[in-house]
Motif scaffolding. Structure first.
Motif, PDB file in Angstrom:
ATOM      1  N   MET A   1       1.419   2.374   3.726  1.00 32.64           N
ATOM      2  CA  MET A   1       0.792   2.144   2.371  1.00 32.64           C
ATOM      3  C   MET A   1       0.195   3.316   2.184  1.00 32.64           C
ATOM      4  O   MET A   1       0.292   3.954   0.935  1.00 32.64           O
ATOM      5  N   GLU A   2      -0.465   4.102   2.940  1.00 30.82           N
ATOM      6  CA  GLU A   2      -1.180   5.159   2.566  1.00 30.82           C
ATOM      7  C   GLU A   2      -0.094   6.318   2.340  1.00 30.82           C
ATOM      8  O   GLU A   2      -0.391   6.960   1.218  1.00 30.82           O
ATOM      9  N   GLY A   3       0.731   6.412   3.169  1.00 31.83           N
ATOM     10  CA  GLY A   3       1.850   7.282   2.757  1.00 31.83           C
ATOM     11  C   GLY A   3       2.566   7.046   1.443  1.00 31.83           C
ATOM     12  O   GLY A   3       2.953   8.163   0.897  1.00 31.83           O
ATOM     13  N   ASN A   4       3.129   5.767   1.283  1.00 37.20           N
ATOM     14  CA  ASN A   4       3.651   5.536   0.007  1.00 37.20           C
ATOM     15  C   ASN A   4       2.751   5.944  -1.091  1.00 37.20           C
ATOM     16  O   ASN A   4       3.060   6.152  -2.465  1.00 37.20           O
ATOM     17  N   ALA A   5       1.387   5.521  -1.076  1.00 39.04           N
ATOM     18  CA  ALA A   5       0.619   5.835  -2.174  1.00 39.04           C
ATOM     19  C   ALA A   5       0.629   7.565  -2.489  1.00 39.04           C
ATOM     20  O   ALA A   5       0.763   7.983  -3.601  1.00 39.04           O
ATOM     21  N   LEU A   6       0.686   8.516  -1.323  1.00 36.25           N
ATOM     22  CA  LEU A   6       0.655   9.638  -1.684  1.00 36.25           C
ATOM     23  C   LEU A   6       2.126  10.194  -2.206  1.00 36.25           C
ATOM     24  O   LEU A   6       2.092  11.085  -3.198  1.00 36.25           O
ATOM     25  N   ARG A   7       3.317   9.541  -1.741  1.00 43.79           N
ATOM     26  CA  ARG A   7       4.397   9.579  -2.229  1.00 43.79           C
ATOM     27  C   ARG A   7       4.618   9.429  -3.877  1.00 43.79           C
ATOM     28  O   ARG A   7       5.220  10.111  -4.571  1.00 43.79           O
ATOM     29  N   LEU A   8       3.923   8.298  -4.219  1.00 43.47           N
ATOM     30  CA  LEU A   8       3.909   7.554  -5.613  1.00 43.47           C
ATOM     31  C   LEU A   8       3.210   9.061  -6.539  1.00 43.47           C
ATOM     32  O   LEU A   8       3.554   9.376  -7.366  1.00 43.47           O
ATOM     33  N   LEU A   9       2.084   9.474  -5.881  1.00 40.97           N
ATOM     34  CA  LEU A   9       1.184  10.510  -6.548  1.00 40.97           C
ATOM     35  C   LEU A   9       1.965  11.508  -6.756  1.00 40.97           C
ATOM     36  O   LEU A   9       1.584  12.186  -7.532  1.00 40.97           O
TER      37      LEU A   9
ATOM     38  N   ASN B   1     -11.780   6.707   0.532  1.00 45.43           N
ATOM     39  CA  ASN B   1     -12.104   5.844   1.673  1.00 45.43           C
ATOM     40  C   ASN B   1     -10.698   4.852   1.944  1.00 45.43           C
ATOM     41  O   ASN B   1     -10.719   4.092   2.860  1.00 45.43           O
ATOM     42  N   ASP B   2      -9.810   4.591   0.881  1.00 52.16           N
ATOM     43  CA  ASP B   2      -8.779   3.710   1.119  1.00 52.16           C
ATOM     44  C   ASP B   2      -7.833   4.386   2.403  1.00 52.16           C
ATOM     45  O   ASP B   2      -7.018   3.697   2.688  1.00 52.16           O
ATOM     46  N   PHE B   3      -7.949   5.491   2.333  1.00 54.00           N
ATOM     47  CA  PHE B   3      -7.134   6.452   3.464  1.00 54.00           C
ATOM     48  C   PHE B   3      -7.924   6.471   4.587  1.00 54.00           C
ATOM     49  O   PHE B   3      -8.917   7.355   4.663  1.00 54.00           O
ATOM     50  N   LEU B   4      -7.475   5.701   5.710  1.00 54.53           N
ATOM     51  CA  LEU B   4      -8.123   5.920   7.015  1.00 54.53           C
ATOM     52  C   LEU B   4      -7.733   7.012   7.693  1.00 54.53           C
ATOM     53  O   LEU B   4      -8.425   7.708   8.625  1.00 54.53           O
TER      54      LEU B   4
ATOM     55  N   THR C   1      -7.620  13.667   2.882  1.00 56.43           N
ATOM     56  CA  THR C   1      -7.543  15.103   2.386  1.00 56.43           C
ATOM     57  C   THR C   1      -6.590  15.378   1.221  1.00 56.43           C
ATOM     58  O   THR C   1      -6.911  15.809   0.353  1.00 56.43           O
ATOM     59  N   VAL C   2      -5.460  14.865   1.611  1.00 56.31           N
ATOM     60  CA  VAL C   2      -4.140  15.094   0.668  1.00 56.31           C
ATOM     61  C   VAL C   2      -4.763  14.528  -0.456  1.00 56.31           C
ATOM     62  O   VAL C   2      -4.458  14.985  -1.681  1.00 56.31           O
ATOM     63  N   PHE C   3      -5.110  13.265  -0.463  1.00 57.84           N
ATOM     64  CA  PHE C   3      -5.300  12.448  -1.643  1.00 57.84           C
ATOM     65  C   PHE C   3      -6.625  13.282  -2.521  1.00 57.84           C
ATOM     66  O   PHE C   3      -6.504  13.405  -3.750  1.00 57.84           O
ATOM     67  N   GLU C   4      -7.671  13.720  -1.970  1.00 54.60           N
ATOM     68  CA  GLU C   4      -8.736  14.248  -2.459  1.00 54.60           C
ATOM     69  C   GLU C   4      -8.227  15.360  -3.113  1.00 54.60           C
ATOM     70  O   GLU C   4      -8.714  15.691  -4.246  1.00 54.60           O
ATOM     71  N   GLU C   5      -7.277  16.259  -2.696  1.00 53.64           N
ATOM     72  CA  GLU C   5      -6.758  17.373  -3.393  1.00 53.64           C
ATOM     73  C   GLU C   5      -5.996  16.866  -4.417  1.00 53.64           C
ATOM     74  O   GLU C   5      -5.800  17.677  -5.675  1.00 53.64           O
ATOM     75  N   VAL C   6      -5.168  15.777  -4.423  1.00 56.48           N
ATOM     76  CA  VAL C   6      -4.364  15.353  -5.540  1.00 56.48           C
ATOM     77  C   VAL C   6      -5.201  15.010  -6.781  1.00 56.48           C
ATOM     78  O   VAL C   6      -4.996  15.515  -7.854  1.00 56.48           O
ATOM     79  N   GLN C   7      -6.524  14.447  -6.243  1.00 52.72           N
ATOM     80  CA  GLN C   7      -7.256  13.949  -7.169  1.00 52.72           C
ATOM     81  C   GLN C   7      -8.085  15.238  -7.808  1.00 52.72           C
ATOM     82  O   GLN C   7      -8.331  15.196  -9.362  1.00 52.72           O
ATOM     83  N   ALA C   8      -8.240  16.447  -7.107  1.00 45.05           N
ATOM     84  CA  ALA C   8      -8.809  17.514  -7.690  1.00 45.05           C
ATOM     85  C   ALA C   8      -8.088  17.896  -8.546  1.00 45.05           C
ATOM     86  O   ALA C   8      -8.877  19.058  -9.489  1.00 45.05           O
TER      87      ALA C   8
ATOM     88  N   ILE D   1      10.140   3.823  -6.639  1.00 44.90           N
ATOM     89  CA  ILE D   1       8.960   3.916  -7.396  1.00 44.90           C
ATOM     90  C   ILE D   1       8.285   2.589  -7.647  1.00 44.90           C
ATOM     91  O   ILE D   1       7.152   2.351  -7.255  1.00 44.90           O
ATOM     92  N   GLU D   2       9.109   1.617  -7.950  1.00 42.59           N
ATOM     93  CA  GLU D   2       8.352   0.256  -8.008  1.00 42.59           C
ATOM     94  C   GLU D   2       7.992  -0.325  -6.884  1.00 42.59           C
ATOM     95  O   GLU D   2       6.534  -0.897  -6.823  1.00 42.59           O
ATOM     96  N   GLN D   3       8.531  -0.056  -5.699  1.00 39.19           N
ATOM     97  CA  GLN D   3       8.047  -0.345  -4.316  1.00 39.19           C
ATOM     98  C   GLN D   3       6.873   0.413  -4.100  1.00 39.19           C
ATOM     99  O   GLN D   3       5.794  -0.193  -3.485  1.00 39.19           O
ATOM    100  N   LEU D   4       6.829   1.752  -4.359  1.00 41.88           N
ATOM    101  CA  LEU D   4       5.809   2.524  -3.946  1.00 41.88           C
ATOM    102  C   LEU D   4       4.421   1.906  -4.613  1.00 41.88           C
ATOM    103  O   LEU D   4       3.273   1.865  -4.302  1.00 41.88           O
ATOM    104  N   PHE D   5       4.742   1.701  -5.995  1.00 44.48           N
ATOM    105  CA  PHE D   5       3.563   1.062  -6.746  1.00 44.48           C
ATOM    106  C   PHE D   5       3.134  -0.114  -6.322  1.00 44.48           C
ATOM    107  O   PHE D   5       1.964  -0.347  -6.093  1.00 44.48           O
TER     108      PHE D   5
END
Length: 135
Positions: A20-28, A48-51, A57-64, A105-109
């Motif tokens: 799920m975490e990987g999929n979220a990043l793939r989606l982003l 915090n959703d990413f254990l 870190t990748v998520f935070e950088e995407v966000q930033a 993409i739909e599955q990733l969502f």
């Protein structure tokens, strides 16, 4: 559709969560997701959703990164993540399997929404799909 495997009760570190975490990043990072949409998803998710520390870190950088094209994002991520103490970071590996197709993409969502469900956000409007909250 239901791939619920009842036999094995997941221990705290389930591959599911990692997927799920990987999929979220793939989606982003997908070129099929507009920068504005990416920001919306980043707003819903929380680091915090990413254990996993690397994925967090990748998520935070995407966000930033804010509103930049997926191409720019993917070009910038390796240096930014490496700079945060992950010298062996490999974006290709993290986002594998390669870029998501329209169908995927739909599955990733959906996967990302499940991750949100697991996270601390109990926003019912967000979780309108599927009434399978009780596992």
């Amino acid at each position: 559709m239901g791939t619920h495997n009842m036999k094995t009760k997941p221990i705290s570190k389930t591959p599911n969560r990692e997927q799920m975490e990987g999929n979220a990043l793939r989606l982003l990072c997908s070129v099929l997701v507009k920068p504005g949409t990416r920001l919306e998803i980043c707003r819903l998710l929380h680091s915090n959703d990413f254990l996993d520390p690397l994925r967090r870190t990748v998520f935070e950088e995407v966000q930033a990164a804010g509103v930049i094209s997926s191409k720019q994002l993917r070009a910038a991520l390796p240096a930014r993540v490496t700079g945060r103490g992950f010298p062996d970071f490999n974006l290709e590996k993290l986002l594998a399997p390669k870029l998501a197709s329209e169908a995927e993409i739909e599955q990733l969502f959906e996967s990302t929404l499940h991750l949100l469900k697991l996270g601390g956000s109990d926003d019912p409007t967000l979780l309108a799909f599927g009434a399978d909250a009780q596992d």
